[in-house]
Motif scaffolding. Structure first.
Motif, PDB file in Angstrom:
ATOM      1  N   SER A  19      10.873  -0.207  -8.619  1.00 57.97           N
ATOM      2  CA  SER A  19       9.898  -0.327  -7.548  1.00 57.97           C
ATOM      3  C   SER A  19       9.274   1.032  -7.199  1.00 57.97           C
ATOM      4  O   SER A  19       8.083   1.109  -6.917  1.00 57.97           O
ATOM      5  CB  SER A  19      10.512  -1.072  -6.362  1.00 57.97           C
ATOM      6  N   ILE A  20      10.039   2.115  -7.254  1.00 60.24           N
ATOM      7  CA  ILE A  20       9.468   3.429  -6.948  1.00 60.24           C
ATOM      8  C   ILE A  20       8.504   3.879  -8.062  1.00 60.24           C
ATOM      9  O   ILE A  20       7.405   4.369  -7.805  1.00 60.24           O
ATOM     10  CB  ILE A  20      10.577   4.487  -6.724  1.00 60.24           C
ATOM     11  N   LEU A  21       8.903   3.659  -9.316  1.00 62.00           N
ATOM     12  CA  LEU A  21       7.988   4.017 -10.406  1.00 62.00           C
ATOM     13  C   LEU A  21       6.729   3.148 -10.357  1.00 62.00           C
ATOM     14  O   LEU A  21       5.614   3.627 -10.606  1.00 62.00           O
ATOM     15  CB  LEU A  21       8.690   3.878 -11.763  1.00 62.00           C
ATOM     16  N   ALA A  22       6.908   1.875 -10.006  1.00 64.12           N
ATOM     17  CA  ALA A  22       5.747   0.977  -9.875  1.00 64.12           C
ATOM     18  C   ALA A  22       4.811   1.503  -8.799  1.00 64.12           C
ATOM     19  O   ALA A  22       3.581   1.477  -8.950  1.00 64.12           O
ATOM     20  CB  ALA A  22       6.206  -0.432  -9.520  1.00 64.12           C
ATOM     21  N   ASP A  70      12.603  -8.796  -0.182  1.00 59.48           N
ATOM     22  CA  ASP A  70      11.695  -7.989   0.633  1.00 59.48           C
ATOM     23  C   ASP A  70      12.467  -7.072   1.588  1.00 59.48           C
ATOM     24  O   ASP A  70      12.094  -5.918   1.794  1.00 59.48           O
ATOM     25  CB  ASP A  70      10.746  -8.883   1.445  1.00 59.48           C
ATOM     26  N   ASP A  71      13.534  -7.588   2.186  1.00 59.41           N
ATOM     27  CA  ASP A  71      14.344  -6.752   3.086  1.00 59.41           C
ATOM     28  C   ASP A  71      14.881  -5.541   2.322  1.00 59.41           C
ATOM     29  O   ASP A  71      14.895  -4.424   2.832  1.00 59.41           O
ATOM     30  CB  ASP A  71      15.535  -7.538   3.650  1.00 59.41           C
ATOM     31  N   LEU A  72      15.341  -5.784   1.102  1.00 64.83           N
ATOM     32  CA  LEU A  72      15.930  -4.692   0.326  1.00 64.83           C
ATOM     33  C   LEU A  72      14.870  -3.667  -0.089  1.00 64.83           C
ATOM     34  O   LEU A  72      15.125  -2.473  -0.132  1.00 64.83           O
ATOM     35  CB  LEU A  72      16.653  -5.249  -0.905  1.00 64.83           C
ATOM     36  N   ALA A  73      13.672  -4.127  -0.375  1.00 66.68           N
ATOM     37  CA  ALA A  73      12.620  -3.193  -0.804  1.00 66.68           C
ATOM     38  C   ALA A  73      11.986  -2.475   0.383  1.00 66.68           C
ATOM     39  O   ALA A  73      11.676  -1.287   0.297  1.00 66.68           O
ATOM     40  CB  ALA A  73      11.547  -3.950  -1.585  1.00 66.68           C
ATOM     41  N   PHE A  74      11.833  -3.169   1.495  1.00 65.68           N
ATOM     42  CA  PHE A  74      11.006  -2.624   2.577  1.00 65.68           C
ATOM     43  C   PHE A  74      11.755  -2.236   3.843  1.00 65.68           C
ATOM     44  O   PHE A  74      11.186  -1.703   4.783  1.00 65.68           O
ATOM     45  CB  PHE A  74       9.904  -3.632   2.935  1.00 65.68           C
ATOM     46  N   ARG A  75      13.042  -2.528   3.929  1.00 69.35           N
ATOM     47  CA  ARG A  75      13.773  -2.220   5.166  1.00 69.35           C
ATOM     48  C   ARG A  75      14.964  -1.308   4.919  1.00 69.35           C
ATOM     49  O   ARG A  75      15.922  -1.322   5.678  1.00 69.35           O
ATOM     50  CB  ARG A  75      14.255  -3.521   5.843  1.00 69.35           C
ATOM     51  N   GLY A 236      10.603  10.059   0.695  1.00 71.37           N
ATOM     52  CA  GLY A 236      10.292   9.693   2.082  1.00 71.37           C
ATOM     53  C   GLY A 236       8.814   9.360   2.267  1.00 71.37           C
ATOM     54  O   GLY A 236       8.463   8.397   2.955  1.00 71.37           O
ATOM     55  N   TYR A 237       7.968  10.160   1.625  1.00 69.28           N
ATOM     56  CA  TYR A 237       6.531   9.909   1.747  1.00 69.28           C
ATOM     57  C   TYR A 237       6.142   8.592   1.072  1.00 69.28           C
ATOM     58  O   TYR A 237       5.274   7.868   1.546  1.00 69.28           O
ATOM     59  CB  TYR A 237       5.726  11.066   1.130  1.00 69.28           C
ATOM     60  N   ILE A 238       6.789   8.322  -0.069  1.00 63.32           N
ATOM     61  CA  ILE A 238       6.505   7.053  -0.762  1.00 63.32           C
ATOM     62  C   ILE A 238       6.880   5.877   0.140  1.00 63.32           C
ATOM     63  O   ILE A 238       6.102   4.956   0.346  1.00 63.32           O
ATOM     64  CB  ILE A 238       7.298   6.948  -2.091  1.00 63.32           C
ATOM     65  N   LEU A 239       8.092   5.946   0.704  1.00 51.42           N
ATOM     66  CA  LEU A 239       8.558   4.822   1.534  1.00 51.42           C
ATOM     67  C   LEU A 239       7.685   4.677   2.788  1.00 51.42           C
ATOM     68  O   LEU A 239       7.413   3.558   3.236  1.00 51.42           O
ATOM     69  CB  LEU A 239      10.027   5.005   1.922  1.00 51.42           C
ATOM     70  N   ALA A 240       7.245   5.810   3.336  1.00 48.77           N
ATOM     71  CA  ALA A 240       6.410   5.741   4.533  1.00 48.77           C
ATOM     72  C   ALA A 240       5.164   4.905   4.249  1.00 48.77           C
ATOM     73  O   ALA A 240       4.731   4.094   5.077  1.00 48.77           O
ATOM     74  CB  ALA A 240       6.010   7.148   4.978  1.00 48.77           C
ATOM     75  N   GLU A 241       4.619   5.077   3.051  1.00 45.19           N
ATOM     76  CA  GLU A 241       3.419   4.314   2.710  1.00 45.19           C
ATOM     77  C   GLU A 241       3.772   2.879   2.304  1.00 45.19           C
ATOM     78  O   GLU A 241       3.181   1.916   2.770  1.00 45.19           O
ATOM     79  CB  GLU A 241       2.688   5.012   1.561  1.00 45.19           C
ATOM     80  N   MET A 242       4.798   2.787   1.440  1.00 47.60           N
ATOM     81  CA  MET A 242       5.156   1.485   0.889  1.00 47.60           C
ATOM     82  C   MET A 242       5.682   0.530   1.964  1.00 47.60           C
ATOM     83  O   MET A 242       5.434  -0.667   1.918  1.00 47.60           O
ATOM     84  CB  MET A 242       6.240   1.722  -0.179  1.00 47.60           C
ATOM     85  N   GLN A 243       6.419   1.076   2.933  1.00 46.41           N
ATOM     86  CA  GLN A 243       7.084   0.208   3.905  1.00 46.41           C
ATOM     87  C   GLN A 243       6.323   0.069   5.221  1.00 46.41           C
ATOM     88  O   GLN A 243       6.772  -0.640   6.118  1.00 46.41           O
ATOM     89  CB  GLN A 243       8.496   0.749   4.189  1.00 46.41           C
ATOM     90  N   PHE A 244       5.179   0.759   5.316  1.00 50.36           N
ATOM     91  CA  PHE A 244       4.474   0.770   6.596  1.00 50.36           C
ATOM     92  C   PHE A 244       4.194  -0.624   7.131  1.00 50.36           C
ATOM     93  O   PHE A 244       4.535  -0.959   8.260  1.00 50.36           O
ATOM     94  CB  PHE A 244       3.153   1.554   6.498  1.00 50.36           C
ATOM     95  N   LEU A 245       3.580  -1.440   6.296  1.00 52.13           N
ATOM     96  CA  LEU A 245       3.126  -2.737   6.796  1.00 52.13           C
ATOM     97  C   LEU A 245       4.270  -3.629   7.296  1.00 52.13           C
ATOM     98  O   LEU A 245       4.236  -4.078   8.438  1.00 52.13           O
ATOM     99  CB  LEU A 245       2.276  -3.434   5.744  1.00 52.13           C
ATOM    100  N   PRO A 246       5.303  -3.857   6.453  1.00 54.81           N
ATOM    101  CA  PRO A 246       6.380  -4.726   6.968  1.00 54.81           C
ATOM    102  C   PRO A 246       7.140  -4.139   8.156  1.00 54.81           C
ATOM    103  O   PRO A 246       7.742  -4.867   8.942  1.00 54.81           O
ATOM    104  CB  PRO A 246       7.307  -4.915   5.762  1.00 54.81           C
TER     105      PRO A 246
END
Lengths: 254, 163
Positions: A19-22, A70-75, A236-246
Protein backbone atom coordinates in the motif's frame (compact mmCIF):
# COMPACT_ATOMS: atom_id res chain seq x y z
CA UNK A 1 3.58 -15.24 20.14
CA UNK A 2 0.88 -17.48 18.73
CA UNK A 3 0.89 -18.73 15.16
CA UNK A 4 -2.22 -16.68 14.50
CA UNK A 5 -0.57 -13.44 15.72
CA UNK A 6 2.53 -14.15 13.68
CA UNK A 7 0.50 -14.78 10.55
CA UNK A 8 -1.45 -11.57 11.02
CA UNK A 9 1.78 -9.60 11.42
CA UNK A 10 3.26 -11.26 8.32
CA UNK A 11 0.20 -10.33 6.23
CA UNK A 12 0.32 -6.76 7.55
CA UNK A 13 3.92 -6.45 6.37
CA UNK A 14 3.11 -7.50 2.83
CA UNK A 15 0.01 -5.30 2.81
CA UNK A 16 1.84 -2.25 4.24
CA UNK A 17 4.67 -2.57 1.71
CA UNK A 18 2.17 -2.85 -1.13
CA UNK A 19 0.00 0.00 0.00
CA UNK A 20 2.86 2.45 0.69
CA UNK A 21 4.58 1.69 -2.62
CA UNK A 22 1.20 1.98 -4.36
CA UNK A 23 0.80 5.42 -2.80
CA UNK A 24 4.21 6.50 -4.06
CA UNK A 25 3.39 5.24 -7.57
CA UNK A 26 -0.04 6.83 -7.55
CA UNK A 27 1.60 10.21 -6.90
CA UNK A 28 2.60 9.94 -10.57
CA UNK A 29 -0.96 9.55 -11.85
CA UNK A 30 -1.47 12.43 -14.24
CA UNK A 31 2.21 13.40 -13.96
CA UNK A 32 3.95 10.57 -15.84
CA UNK A 33 6.67 11.67 -18.27
CA UNK A 34 4.74 10.18 -21.20
CA UNK A 35 1.17 8.89 -21.46
CA UNK A 36 2.18 5.21 -21.58
CA UNK A 37 4.23 5.56 -18.40
CA UNK A 38 1.47 7.44 -16.66
CA UNK A 39 -0.78 4.46 -17.41
CA UNK A 40 1.89 1.93 -16.46
CA UNK A 41 2.57 3.54 -13.07
CA UNK A 42 -1.12 3.81 -12.28
CA UNK A 43 -1.57 0.17 -13.29
CA UNK A 44 1.26 -0.97 -11.05
CA UNK A 45 -0.24 1.08 -8.20
CA UNK A 46 -3.57 -0.60 -8.81
CA UNK A 47 -2.03 -4.09 -8.72
CA UNK A 48 -0.35 -3.22 -5.42
CA UNK A 49 -3.54 -1.84 -3.92
CA UNK A 50 -5.25 -5.07 -4.93
CA UNK A 51 -2.53 -7.10 -3.23
CA UNK A 52 -2.72 -4.89 -0.14
CA UNK A 53 -6.49 -5.39 0.03
CA UNK A 54 -6.13 -9.17 -0.08
CA UNK A 55 -3.53 -9.26 2.69
CA UNK A 56 -5.21 -6.57 4.86
CA UNK A 57 -8.51 -8.45 4.65
CA UNK A 58 -6.85 -11.67 5.67
CA UNK A 59 -5.02 -9.92 8.53
CA UNK A 60 -8.33 -8.47 9.71
CA UNK A 61 -9.93 -11.93 9.63
CA UNK A 62 -7.03 -13.43 11.59
CA UNK A 63 -7.24 -10.65 14.15
CA UNK A 64 -10.95 -11.31 14.56
CA UNK A 65 -11.75 -8.04 16.34
CA UNK A 66 -14.13 -6.70 13.74
CA UNK A 67 -11.58 -4.38 12.13
CA UNK A 68 -11.73 -4.22 8.34
CA UNK A 69 -9.12 -3.86 5.60
CA UNK A 70 -9.87 -0.12 5.60
CA UNK A 71 -9.30 0.18 9.36
CA UNK A 72 -5.90 -1.46 8.97
CA UNK A 73 -4.88 0.77 6.06
CA UNK A 74 -6.30 4.07 7.26
CA UNK A 75 -6.48 3.97 11.07
CA UNK A 76 -2.99 2.87 12.04
CA UNK A 77 -0.18 5.30 12.80
CA UNK A 78 3.45 5.31 11.59
CA UNK A 79 4.86 3.23 14.43
CA UNK A 80 2.27 0.55 13.72
CA UNK A 81 3.26 0.30 10.06
CA UNK A 82 5.59 -2.61 9.43
CA UNK A 83 6.61 -1.77 5.87
CA UNK A 84 10.21 -1.61 4.68
CA UNK A 85 11.81 1.83 4.63
CA UNK A 86 12.63 1.50 0.92
CA UNK A 87 9.04 1.79 -0.26
CA UNK A 88 8.35 5.05 1.60
CA UNK A 89 11.37 6.85 0.13
CA UNK A 90 10.41 9.89 -1.96
CA UNK A 91 11.47 10.15 -5.59
CA UNK A 92 11.23 13.94 -5.76
CA UNK A 93 9.54 13.51 -9.13
CA UNK A 94 12.62 11.84 -10.59
CA UNK A 95 11.25 9.10 -12.84
CA UNK A 96 14.43 6.99 -12.64
CA UNK A 97 14.31 6.96 -8.84
CA UNK A 98 10.69 5.85 -8.97
CA UNK A 99 11.53 3.02 -11.39
CA UNK A 100 14.58 1.93 -9.40
CA UNK A 101 12.64 1.93 -6.11
CA UNK A 102 9.95 -0.30 -7.61
CA UNK A 103 12.55 -2.49 -9.31
CA UNK A 104 14.52 -3.15 -6.11
CA UNK A 105 11.37 -3.92 -4.15
CA UNK A 106 9.64 -5.95 -6.87
CA UNK A 107 12.63 -8.27 -7.31
CA UNK A 108 12.23 -9.37 -3.70
CA UNK A 109 8.47 -9.40 -3.87
CA UNK A 110 8.65 -11.63 -6.97
CA UNK A 111 10.94 -14.13 -5.22
CA UNK A 112 8.88 -14.04 -2.05
CA UNK A 113 5.55 -14.68 -3.81
CA UNK A 114 7.17 -17.42 -5.88
CA UNK A 115 8.10 -19.19 -2.65
CA UNK A 116 4.81 -18.39 -0.91
CA UNK A 117 2.85 -20.09 -3.69
CA UNK A 118 3.88 -23.24 -1.81
CA UNK A 119 2.90 -21.92 1.61
CA UNK A 120 1.00 -24.33 3.81
CA UNK A 121 -1.50 -21.54 4.44
CA UNK A 122 -4.14 -21.76 1.69
CA UNK A 123 -5.00 -18.06 1.65
CA UNK A 124 -1.36 -17.01 1.47
CA UNK A 125 -0.64 -19.44 -1.35
CA UNK A 126 -3.77 -18.37 -3.25
CA UNK A 127 -3.04 -14.64 -2.96
CA UNK A 128 0.60 -15.27 -3.88
CA UNK A 129 -0.29 -17.25 -7.00
CA UNK A 130 -2.33 -14.26 -8.10
CA UNK A 131 0.19 -11.60 -7.13
CA UNK A 132 3.26 -13.20 -8.66
CA UNK A 133 1.99 -12.74 -12.20
CA UNK A 134 1.42 -9.05 -11.55
CA UNK A 135 4.77 -8.54 -9.86
CA UNK A 136 6.60 -10.33 -12.70
CA UNK A 137 5.41 -7.55 -14.98
CA UNK A 138 6.55 -4.91 -12.51
CA UNK A 139 10.08 -6.34 -12.35
CA UNK A 140 10.22 -6.57 -16.14
CA UNK A 141 8.85 -3.08 -16.73
CA UNK A 142 10.90 -1.27 -14.11
CA UNK A 143 14.01 -3.30 -14.98
CA UNK A 144 13.63 -2.22 -18.63
CA UNK A 145 13.66 1.41 -17.55
CA UNK A 146 16.66 0.99 -15.27
CA UNK A 147 18.53 -0.40 -18.31
CA UNK A 148 17.31 2.31 -20.65
CA UNK A 149 18.25 5.10 -18.28
CA UNK A 150 21.52 3.55 -17.09
CA UNK A 151 22.62 2.79 -20.63
CA UNK A 152 21.04 5.94 -22.07
CA UNK A 153 22.36 9.46 -22.28
CA UNK A 154 25.07 10.98 -20.15
CA UNK A 155 22.42 12.78 -18.11
CA UNK A 156 20.16 9.75 -17.62
CA UNK A 157 23.16 7.65 -16.57
CA UNK A 158 24.31 10.28 -14.09
CA UNK A 159 20.84 10.67 -12.63
CA UNK A 160 20.03 6.99 -12.18
CA UNK A 161 23.50 6.42 -10.74
CA UNK A 162 22.60 9.02 -8.12
CA UNK A 163 19.33 7.17 -7.49
CA UNK A 164 21.31 3.98 -6.87
CA UNK A 165 23.48 5.86 -4.35
CA UNK A 166 20.36 7.25 -2.65
CA UNK A 167 18.36 4.02 -2.42
CA UNK A 168 21.00 1.37 -1.85
CA UNK A 169 21.10 2.05 1.89
CA UNK A 170 17.54 0.71 2.14
CA UNK A 171 18.25 -2.66 0.53
CA UNK A 172 19.67 -4.78 3.39
CA UNK A 173 16.63 -3.92 5.43
CA UNK A 174 14.46 -5.74 2.87
CA UNK A 175 15.85 -8.97 4.32
CA UNK A 176 15.47 -8.20 8.03
CA UNK A 177 13.42 -10.77 9.92
CA UNK A 178 12.27 -11.35 13.47
CA UNK A 179 10.45 -13.93 15.59
CA UNK A 180 7.43 -13.72 13.26
CA UNK A 181 9.47 -15.18 10.41
CA UNK A 182 11.18 -17.73 12.60
CA UNK A 183 7.86 -19.14 13.76
CA UNK A 184 6.18 -19.14 10.35
CA UNK A 185 9.18 -20.56 8.48
CA UNK A 186 9.22 -23.48 10.91
CA UNK A 187 5.54 -24.12 10.17
CA UNK A 188 6.06 -24.02 6.39
CA UNK A 189 3.87 -20.94 6.08
CA UNK A 190 6.52 -18.29 5.31
CA UNK A 191 9.82 -18.25 3.44
CA UNK A 192 13.18 -17.52 5.06
CA UNK A 193 14.29 -14.31 3.33
CA UNK A 194 17.96 -15.25 3.77
CA UNK A 195 17.39 -18.01 1.24
CA UNK A 196 16.26 -15.42 -1.31
CA UNK A 197 19.13 -12.98 -0.93
CA UNK A 198 21.42 -14.50 -3.54
CA UNK A 199 18.59 -14.79 -6.09
CA UNK A 200 17.68 -11.16 -5.42
CA UNK A 201 21.29 -10.09 -5.99
CA UNK A 202 21.38 -12.10 -9.23
CA UNK A 203 18.30 -10.32 -10.57
CA UNK A 204 19.70 -6.92 -9.60
CA UNK A 205 23.17 -7.72 -10.97
CA UNK A 206 21.73 -8.86 -14.29
CA UNK A 207 19.92 -5.56 -14.80
CA UNK A 208 22.72 -3.41 -13.39
CA UNK A 209 25.20 -5.05 -15.78
CA UNK A 210 22.98 -4.25 -18.76
CA UNK A 211 22.42 -0.75 -17.39
CA UNK A 212 26.17 -0.20 -16.88
CA UNK A 213 25.47 0.66 -13.25
CA UNK A 214 27.68 -0.27 -10.32
CA UNK A 215 26.49 -1.18 -6.86
CA UNK A 216 27.79 1.00 -4.04
CA UNK A 217 30.67 -0.52 -2.08
CA UNK A 218 29.68 -2.84 0.74
CA UNK A 219 29.91 -1.60 4.29
CA UNK A 220 28.12 1.72 3.83
CA UNK A 221 25.32 2.88 6.12
CA UNK A 222 22.22 0.71 5.97
CA UNK A 223 18.77 1.62 7.24
CA UNK A 224 17.06 -0.73 9.66
CA UNK A 225 13.88 -1.41 11.59
CA UNK A 226 10.83 -1.12 9.30
CA UNK A 227 9.36 -4.41 10.50
CA UNK A 228 9.56 -3.09 14.07
CA UNK A 229 7.79 0.14 13.19
CA UNK A 230 10.94 2.26 12.90
CA UNK A 231 10.62 4.48 9.85
CA UNK A 232 12.19 7.43 8.09
CA UNK A 233 10.47 10.81 8.36
CA UNK A 234 8.73 10.28 5.01
CA UNK A 235 6.15 7.72 6.15
CA UNK A 236 4.34 10.22 8.36
CA UNK A 237 3.80 12.58 5.46
CA UNK A 238 2.47 9.75 3.29
CA UNK A 239 0.00 8.67 5.97
CA UNK A 240 -1.08 12.26 6.59
CA UNK A 241 -2.18 12.45 2.98
CA UNK A 242 -3.38 8.89 2.56
CA UNK A 243 -5.39 8.77 5.78
CA UNK A 244 -6.74 12.31 5.80
CA UNK A 245 -10.17 11.60 4.41
CA UNK A 246 -11.19 8.62 6.56
CA UNK A 247 -9.83 10.36 9.67
CA UNK A 248 -11.55 13.66 8.94
CA UNK A 249 -14.79 12.00 7.86
CA UNK A 250 -14.93 8.75 9.87
CA UNK A 251 -18.34 7.83 8.50
CA UNK A 252 -17.33 8.11 4.86
CA UNK A 253 -17.87 4.95 2.87
CA UNK A 254 -16.62 3.99 -0.58
CA UNK B 1 -39.15 -19.01 -6.73
CA UNK B 2 -36.76 -21.82 -7.47
CA UNK B 3 -34.35 -21.97 -10.32
CA UNK B 4 -31.97 -24.49 -11.82
CA UNK B 5 -28.22 -24.11 -11.73
CA UNK B 6 -28.09 -24.20 -15.52
CA UNK B 7 -30.54 -21.30 -15.75
CA UNK B 8 -28.35 -19.25 -13.40
CA UNK B 9 -25.25 -19.98 -15.48
CA UNK B 10 -27.17 -18.93 -18.57
CA UNK B 11 -28.20 -15.64 -16.96
CA UNK B 12 -24.65 -14.94 -15.86
CA UNK B 13 -23.44 -15.72 -19.36
CA UNK B 14 -25.53 -12.82 -20.63
CA UNK B 15 -23.56 -10.31 -18.51
CA UNK B 16 -20.83 -8.70 -20.60
CA UNK B 17 -17.37 -7.99 -19.21
CA UNK B 18 -17.54 -4.27 -18.35
CA UNK B 19 -14.15 -3.57 -19.95
CA UNK B 20 -14.30 -6.01 -22.85
CA UNK B 21 -18.01 -6.31 -23.72
CA UNK B 22 -17.28 -8.70 -26.60
CA UNK B 23 -17.16 -11.55 -24.09
CA UNK B 24 -19.26 -12.44 -21.06
CA UNK B 25 -18.05 -12.71 -17.48
CA UNK B 26 -18.54 -16.47 -17.72
CA UNK B 27 -16.39 -16.67 -20.86
CA UNK B 28 -13.77 -14.54 -19.09
CA UNK B 29 -13.62 -17.25 -16.43
CA UNK B 30 -14.29 -15.13 -13.33
CA UNK B 31 -17.46 -17.03 -12.37
CA UNK B 32 -16.11 -20.14 -10.69
CA UNK B 33 -19.12 -21.85 -9.21
CA UNK B 34 -22.85 -21.52 -8.72
CA UNK B 35 -24.77 -23.09 -5.84
CA UNK B 36 -28.56 -23.02 -5.73
CA UNK B 37 -30.78 -23.73 -2.74
CA UNK B 38 -34.37 -22.85 -3.35
CA UNK B 39 -34.39 -19.16 -4.17
CA UNK B 40 -30.91 -18.58 -2.69
CA UNK B 41 -27.99 -18.46 -5.03
CA UNK B 42 -24.31 -18.34 -4.09
CA UNK B 43 -21.95 -17.30 -6.85
CA UNK B 44 -18.20 -17.85 -6.43
CA UNK B 45 -16.16 -15.28 -8.32
CA UNK B 46 -12.42 -14.74 -8.65
CA UNK B 47 -10.71 -11.51 -9.69
CA UNK B 48 -8.64 -11.36 -12.86
CA UNK B 49 -6.10 -9.06 -11.24
CA UNK B 50 -6.11 -8.43 -7.50
CA UNK B 51 -6.70 -4.72 -8.05
CA UNK B 52 -9.06 -5.00 -11.02
CA UNK B 53 -11.48 -2.09 -10.57
CA UNK B 54 -14.06 -3.85 -12.73
CA UNK B 55 -14.42 -6.62 -10.14
CA UNK B 56 -16.83 -4.65 -7.96
CA UNK B 57 -18.86 -3.77 -11.02
CA UNK B 58 -19.05 -7.42 -12.08
CA UNK B 59 -20.21 -8.40 -8.59
CA UNK B 60 -22.86 -5.69 -8.65
CA UNK B 61 -24.03 -6.79 -12.09
CA UNK B 62 -24.32 -10.39 -10.95
CA UNK B 63 -26.34 -9.34 -7.91
CA UNK B 64 -28.59 -7.00 -9.91
CA UNK B 65 -29.27 -9.58 -12.62
CA UNK B 66 -30.25 -12.35 -10.22
CA UNK B 67 -32.16 -10.10 -7.80
CA UNK B 68 -34.36 -8.95 -10.66
CA UNK B 69 -35.36 -12.59 -11.04
CA UNK B 70 -36.47 -12.58 -7.42
CA UNK B 71 -33.48 -14.53 -6.20
CA UNK B 72 -31.54 -14.03 -3.01
CA UNK B 73 -27.90 -13.63 -4.06
CA UNK B 74 -24.60 -13.88 -2.30
CA UNK B 75 -21.30 -13.33 -4.09
CA UNK B 76 -18.27 -15.06 -2.63
CA UNK B 77 -14.84 -13.86 -3.72
CA UNK B 78 -12.38 -16.74 -3.96
CA UNK B 79 -8.64 -16.46 -4.62
CA UNK B 80 -7.74 -20.08 -5.15
CA UNK B 81 -7.15 -21.37 -7.76
CA UNK B 82 -5.86 -18.10 -9.19
CA UNK B 83 -7.53 -16.88 -12.36
CA UNK B 84 -5.66 -17.56 -15.55
CA UNK B 85 -6.23 -16.61 -19.18
CA UNK B 86 -5.94 -20.35 -19.91
CA UNK B 87 -9.56 -20.65 -18.73
CA UNK B 88 -10.71 -18.80 -21.83
CA UNK B 89 -11.74 -21.17 -24.63
CA UNK B 90 -10.47 -20.87 -28.19
CA UNK B 91 -13.90 -19.59 -29.22
CA UNK B 92 -13.67 -16.84 -26.59
CA UNK B 93 -10.17 -15.93 -27.73
CA UNK B 94 -11.46 -15.65 -31.29
CA UNK B 95 -14.17 -13.25 -30.05
CA UNK B 96 -11.43 -11.10 -28.52
CA UNK B 97 -9.51 -11.09 -31.78
CA UNK B 98 -12.59 -10.13 -33.79
CA UNK B 99 -13.13 -7.29 -31.29
CA UNK B 100 -9.61 -5.99 -32.04
CA UNK B 101 -7.71 -7.40 -29.06
CA UNK B 102 -4.87 -9.85 -29.69
CA UNK B 103 -5.80 -12.81 -27.46
CA UNK B 104 -3.45 -14.37 -24.90
CA UNK B 105 -1.32 -17.39 -25.76
CA UNK B 106 -1.21 -20.39 -23.53
CA UNK B 107 0.49 -19.55 -20.25
CA UNK B 108 3.91 -21.05 -19.83
CA UNK B 109 5.77 -20.99 -16.58
CA UNK B 110 8.88 -19.63 -18.29
CA UNK B 111 6.79 -16.51 -18.85
CA UNK B 112 6.73 -16.12 -15.11
CA UNK B 113 10.40 -15.19 -15.05
CA UNK B 114 10.75 -11.42 -15.34
CA UNK B 115 13.61 -11.60 -17.83
CA UNK B 116 12.26 -14.53 -19.85
CA UNK B 117 12.75 -14.27 -23.58
CA UNK B 118 9.58 -15.33 -25.30
CA UNK B 119 10.00 -18.19 -27.76
CA UNK B 120 6.56 -17.72 -29.22
CA UNK B 121 7.59 -15.38 -32.01
CA UNK B 122 5.94 -12.04 -32.75
CA UNK B 123 2.38 -11.22 -31.82
CA UNK B 124 -0.10 -11.17 -34.71
CA UNK B 125 -2.04 -7.99 -35.43
CA UNK B 126 -5.74 -8.71 -34.73
CA UNK B 127 -6.74 -6.56 -37.71
CA UNK B 128 -4.45 -7.54 -40.61
CA UNK B 129 -2.76 -10.62 -39.07
CA UNK B 130 0.67 -9.24 -39.85
CA UNK B 131 3.50 -10.33 -37.59
CA UNK B 132 5.30 -7.03 -38.10
CA UNK B 133 4.22 -5.68 -34.71
CA UNK B 134 5.98 -4.02 -31.80
CA UNK B 135 5.30 -3.58 -28.09
CA UNK B 136 4.50 0.01 -27.12
CA UNK B 137 3.97 -0.59 -23.41
CA UNK B 138 3.57 -3.54 -21.03
CA UNK B 139 0.55 -1.75 -19.56
CA UNK B 140 -2.56 -0.72 -21.44
CA UNK B 141 -5.93 0.84 -20.69
CA UNK B 142 -6.67 -1.92 -18.17
CA UNK B 143 -4.43 -4.03 -15.95
CA UNK B 144 -4.98 -7.09 -18.14
CA UNK B 145 -3.83 -5.59 -21.43
CA UNK B 146 -0.58 -4.43 -23.06
CA UNK B 147 -0.25 -1.91 -25.88
CA UNK B 148 1.12 -2.86 -29.30
CA UNK B 149 1.48 -1.22 -32.67
CA UNK B 150 1.17 -2.87 -36.08
CA UNK B 151 3.85 -1.60 -38.46
CA UNK B 152 1.95 -3.07 -41.42
CA UNK B 153 -1.54 -1.57 -41.10
CA UNK B 154 -0.30 1.27 -38.86
CA UNK B 155 -2.90 0.53 -36.18
CA UNK B 156 -2.32 0.53 -32.46
CA UNK B 157 -3.91 -2.48 -30.78
CA UNK B 158 -4.19 -4.13 -27.39
CA UNK B 159 -3.02 -7.55 -26.31
CA UNK B 160 -4.77 -9.49 -23.56
CA UNK B 161 -1.71 -10.56 -21.54
CA UNK B 162 -1.05 -14.19 -20.66
CA UNK B 163 -1.82 -14.36 -17.02
Amino acid sequence: MTLNDALKEYCLRIADNSSILAHRLSEWSGHGPILEEDIAMSNMALDLIGQARGFYSYAATLEGKGRTEDDLAFRRDTREFVSRNLVEQPDNKDFGTAMLRSFLYSCLSYLQFRALMNSKDETISGLSAKAIKEVTYHVRHCGDWVVRLGDGTEESHRRISNSVEDLWMYTSELFEQNEVDALLVKEGVAVDLNTLKQDWLNLVDEIFAQAKLTKPAEGGYQSSGGINGMHTEHLGYILAEMQFLPRAYPDAIW
Amino acid sequence: MTISKEAVWEMLNSIPDPEVPAISIVELGVVRDVKVEGSSVIVDMTPTYTGCPAMKMMEDQVKAKLMLEGLDVKVNVVFKPAWTTDWMSDATKEKLRAYGIAPPDKLSFENLHPFAKSDKGPLKCPFCRSENTALTSQFGSTACKALYFCNECRQPFEHFKCH
